[in-house]
Design a protein around this motif. Structure first.
Motif, PDB file in Angstrom:
ATOM      1  N   THR A  75      33.259  51.806  43.800  1.00  0.00           N
ATOM      2  CA  THR A  75      32.721  51.317  45.065  1.00  0.00           C
ATOM      3  C   THR A  75      32.161  49.911  44.878  1.00  0.00           C
ATOM      4  N   ALA A  76      31.921  49.233  45.985  1.00  0.00           N
ATOM      5  CA  ALA A  76      31.353  47.886  45.925  1.00  0.00           C
ATOM      6  C   ALA A  76      29.846  47.910  45.780  1.00  0.00           C
ATOM      7  N   VAL A  77      29.236  49.054  46.047  1.00  0.00           N
ATOM      8  CA  VAL A  77      27.774  49.188  45.965  1.00  0.00           C
ATOM      9  C   VAL A  77      27.442  50.310  45.002  1.00  0.00           C
ATOM     10  N   ILE A 107      27.113  43.333  26.859  1.00  0.00           N
ATOM     11  CA  ILE A 107      27.577  44.401  27.744  1.00  0.00           C
ATOM     12  C   ILE A 107      29.099  44.424  27.751  1.00  0.00           C
ATOM     13  N   VAL A 108      29.658  45.603  27.578  1.00  0.00           N
ATOM     14  CA  VAL A 108      31.104  45.782  27.467  1.00  0.00           C
ATOM     15  C   VAL A 108      31.543  46.842  28.474  1.00  0.00           C
ATOM     16  N   SER A 109      32.660  46.588  29.146  1.00  0.00           N
ATOM     17  CA  SER A 109      33.226  47.612  30.022  1.00  0.00           C
ATOM     18  C   SER A 109      34.624  47.957  29.569  1.00  0.00           C
ATOM     19  N   ILE A 110      34.998  49.196  29.798  1.00  0.00           N
ATOM     20  CA  ILE A 110      36.359  49.656  29.547  1.00  0.00           C
ATOM     21  C   ILE A 110      36.970  50.049  30.884  1.00  0.00           C
ATOM     22  N   CYS A 111      38.126  49.495  31.200  1.00  0.00           N
ATOM     23  CA  CYS A 111      38.886  49.848  32.403  1.00  0.00           C
ATOM     24  C   CYS A 111      38.033  49.710  33.668  1.00  0.00           C
ATOM     25  N   THR A 112      37.834  50.806  34.406  1.00  0.00           N
ATOM     26  CA  THR A 112      37.110  50.737  35.672  1.00  0.00           C
ATOM     27  C   THR A 112      35.619  50.478  35.497  1.00  0.00           C
ATOM     28  N   LEU A 147      44.641  48.254  39.490  1.00  0.00           N
ATOM     29  CA  LEU A 147      43.489  48.180  40.385  1.00  0.00           C
ATOM     30  C   LEU A 147      43.108  46.734  40.720  1.00  0.00           C
ATOM     31  N   ALA A 148      43.955  45.787  40.332  1.00  0.00           N
ATOM     32  CA  ALA A 148      43.610  44.373  40.499  1.00  0.00           C
ATOM     33  C   ALA A 148      43.388  43.993  41.961  1.00  0.00           C
ATOM     34  N   ASP A 149      44.260  44.432  42.851  1.00  0.00           N
ATOM     35  CA  ASP A 149      44.123  44.070  44.265  1.00  0.00           C
ATOM     36  C   ASP A 149      42.829  44.616  44.856  1.00  0.00           C
ATOM     37  N   GLU A 150      42.510  45.858  44.520  1.00  0.00           N
ATOM     38  CA  GLU A 150      41.267  46.462  45.021  1.00  0.00           C
ATOM     39  C   GLU A 150      40.055  45.732  44.462  1.00  0.00           C
ATOM     40  N   PHE A 151      40.117  45.381  43.185  1.00  0.00           N
ATOM     41  CA  PHE A 151      39.001  44.672  42.560  1.00  0.00           C
ATOM     42  C   PHE A 151      38.777  43.323  43.245  1.00  0.00           C
TER      43      PHE A 151
END
Length: 319
Positions: free
Chosen positions: A84-86, A104-109, A131-135
């Motif tokens: 979600t955006a929030v 800080i590191v993120s994996i995928c989503t 998920l690039a377009d949604e991101f």
């Protein structure tokens, strides 16, 4: 270089509802194999068991207070249906516990979580290519590059889907303690020791078509000859393919052109020699196939943003 620390780097992995269990275990498995250099803890936003994307829940021993003690925080990915955006209030409150300056590191989503928290505004980042377009729709202020395995915009790092979580964990080890330890960990975990962050996420045909000849043997042959002036014609001749067929098949399998792949391998080998030997910059350049020390400086700076001398000094200081 964080390897100067005398105590283990404390890595806290945040597991949210809908977490993918495969990726959740990556930091513990990969960083945990680094000879005690990292202490990996897992927490949730409330200390309670967390539902996974599979048909089971996972119990953890730590709540959000663990984030206050972290040197590095890893945001494990969740099901794409949950992005979600929030941020939910409890997730925002948990992230607020992270100390300023923490890596800080993120994996995928997990990148969606960082973006929703405002931690990626104005930064270059990546996430799963599907998920690039949604991101981009949700977070237009983030410079998204969906074509790479991971992005290191220190102190915030983002990675693509699934196996790229392994790549970014190995990148952390390599960045903190050098390629020698990263390669050792890769061997222990039976994973590829090095896939450059700029390598393509999505390769159209990673497995050769039936009856097609792979370029794998030629790649292995080239790696044993990095110090030689290899050309596309040399590679194609070894593979017994035409130039056009070889270039196309190579890109299909690796996601890079032969020339770009050779540069990446030469830079990786140069980094190892700078860390582990007393060879001069010109000697290192010759060993890895760059014509001059100036050429090595140019390619190393383009890859990691530092000169050979600065890179070597970092590791010498750590030692």
């Amino acid at each position: 270089m964080r390897g100067k620390q005398r105590h283990p780097e404390r890595v806290v992995v945040l597991a949210l509802d809908g977490v993918y269990p495969f990726e959740l275990g990556m930091p513990s498995r990969i960083l945990g194999a680094a000879d005690g250099r990292y202490e990996v803890l897992t927490c949730t936003v409330d200390g309670r068991p967390v539902r996974t994307d599979a048909d089971f829940t996972i119990g953890v021993e730590h709540g959000p207070e663990a984030l206050e003690t972290a040197d590095t925080v890893v945001i494990a990915p969740v099901s794409s249906s949950r992005v979600t955006a929030v941020l939910p209030d409890e997730v925002a409150a948990a992230l607020a516990r992270i100390r300023p300056g923490t890596r800080i590191v993120s994996i995928c989503t997990g990148a969606f979580v960082l973006a929703a928290a405002g931690l990626l505004d104005g930064r270059r980042a990546t996430t799963h290519w599907q998920l690039a377009d949604e991101f981009r729709r949700l977070f237009p202020h983030v410079d998204l590059d969906p074509d790479v395995l991971f992005v290191d915009d220190d102190p915030v790092l983002t990675s693509a889907g699934a196996a790229s979580g392994v790549d970014i964990c190995l990148h952390l080890i390599r960045k903190d303690h050098g390629s020698g330890l990263a390669n050792t960990v890769a061997r222990r975990c039976v994973v590829p020791p090095f896939r450059d962050g700029g390598q393509a996420q999505y390769i159209e045909r990673p497995v050769p078509e039936a009856g097609a000849t792979s370029t794998a043997a030629t790649r292995a042959w080239a790696l044993r000859r990095l110090g030689e002036p290899l050309t596309l014609a040399d590679l194609a001749a070894h593979s017994r393919m035409s130039l056009r067929t070889f270039a196309r098949r190579f890109h299909d399998e690796v996601g890079l052109s032969p020339g770009r792949w050779l540069i990446q391998q030469r830079v990786a080998h140069a980094r190892h020699l700078l860390e582990s030997s007393d060879l001069t910059v010109d000697q290192v350049a010759g060993r890895v196939g760059f014509a001059t020390g100036a050429s090595l400086r140019q390619h190393l700076h383009a890859a990691i943003g530092v000169s050979p001398q600065a890179y070597r000094k970092t590791f010498q200081t750590a030692r």
